[in-house]
Design an enzyme around this catalytic site. Structure first.
Site: not given
Ligand SMILES: Cc1cc2nc3c(=O)[nH]c(=O)nc-3n(C[C@H](O)[C@H](O)[C@H](O)COP(=O)(O)O)c2cc1C
Length: 305
Positions: A75, A133, A194-196, A268
């Site tokens: 969050g 967001c 991608i974002n999540t 990430g």
């Molecule tokens: C614990 C956690 C916190 C994250 N916080 C943010 C954030 O503050 N802003 C954002 O744009 N993405 C955030 N993400 C998304 C990551 O930057 C990334 O887009 C996503 O996890 C996919 O990459 P990955 O599979 O390598 O983790 C977060 C991901 C995780 C796991």
């Protein structure tokens, strides 16, 4: 004697020293990792989200492991833009990597104010705008799901800065290429993705969701094929650079994104289990280039037709 490979990546008016970044929310503000990794091997640090006011984030539990991944509902917990500038930037600006502030907000004026305050901070390389967001003024629908909102927000922020402006796309949409084109029309220098992915895990014994926020964002190796496919599609839909991420844990994973069309990548979730990944991924990319007689990483981009 190995041949030398040009690792630099041009984005907007600036250049990243190499294509390997660390993703927002998974690398803190850099200092957490300085004992574990030579930070000069990260081309860029994408900071934890920066918002106008401090945020404590969601209630716990807010993280759970899933098959080949994790679900989080942190969050956007952070200390707010003023503390970011006064307490985090003095350390970050001395690092040898590009510092990209990940900016989040609940309304358009909030994004504007955060960028205005960050413009005063020297040593910042650029911005990554998190449009995943919810827009509280538009019924809580995420900014990044509406091309009109993305184009307007991008063009408004474009007028505030000459630093590279990267729009970070959410995969939770019907057609991500429409949103990517809207970011390009608004004047973005690059898109990152991608974002999540939105997910939910239910505890059947307790008969309730495991996360206090009920749903969270899925990341890690499980999402990699989604990220690669969307990188492939988006890089053909826009002419600006694409920064790919989602489940990258080694050089081959990163190369999949680059062959699909990414100019750069971010690591990430892997940072939590293998803090040296940025180093091994960068060295693996370099070796692959040498082995394939490729003298500049830019030539990897989109080899897959
Ligand atoms: C614990 C956690 C916190 C994250 N916080 C943010 C954030 O503050 N802003 C954002 O744009 N993405 C955030 N993400 C998304 C990551 O930057 C990334 O887009 C996503 O996890 C996919 O990459 P990955 O599979 O390598 O983790 C977060 C991901 C995780 C796991």
């Amino acid at each position: 004697m190995g041949m030398s490979v040009d690792l630099s990546v041009k984005i907007g008016s600036k250049t990243l020293p190499n294509p390997v970044g660390v993703a927002s929310g998974t690398f803190g503000y850099g200092s957490e990792y300085e004992e574990l990794l030579d930070l000069s091997c990260a081309g860029a640090i994408f900071t934890k989200a920066v918002t106008l006011e401090p945020r404590v984030g969601n209630d716990i539990p807010r993280i759970i492991e899933t098959p080949s991944g994790m679900l989080n509902s942190i969050g956007l917990a952070n200390a707010g833009v003023k503390k970011f500038v006064s307490e985090k930037m003095p350390y970050l600006k001395k690092l040898p990597c590009a510092i990209v502030a990940n900016v989040a907000g609940a309304t358009e004026p909030e994004y504007i104010q955060v960028v205005k305050e960050l413009e005063e901070a020297d040593g910042l390389w650029g911005y990554e705008i998190n449009v995943s967001c919810p827009n509280v003024k538009e019924g809580g629908l995420a900014f990044g799901t509406d091309p009109g909102q993305v184009e307007r927000l991008t063009s408004t922020l474009r007028k505030l800065t000459s630093r590279p402006l990267i729009i970070k796309l959410t995969p939770n949409v019907t057609d991500i290429t429409v949103i990517a084109r809207a970011a390009q029309s608004g004047g973005a220098d690059a898109v990152s993705l991608i974002n999540t992915l939105v997910g939910m895990v239910i505890d059947v014994k307790k008969k309730k969701p495991v996360l206090a926020a009920k749903t969270g964002g899925l990341s890690g190796p499980a999402v990699r094929p989604v990220g690669v496919a969307l990188t492939y599609r988006v890089s053909r839909a826009v002419s600006i650079p694409v920064i790919g991420m989602g489940g990258i844990s080694n050089a081959d994973d990163a190369l999949q994104y680059m062959l699909a069309g990414a100019s750069a990548i971010q690591i990430g979730t892997t940072n939590f289990i293998d803090p040296r990944a940025p180093y091994t991924v960068l060295e693996g990319i370099r070796e692959y280039c040498v082995g394939n007689d490729i003298d500049t990483v830019d030539r990897l981009r989109g080899i897959i037709s």
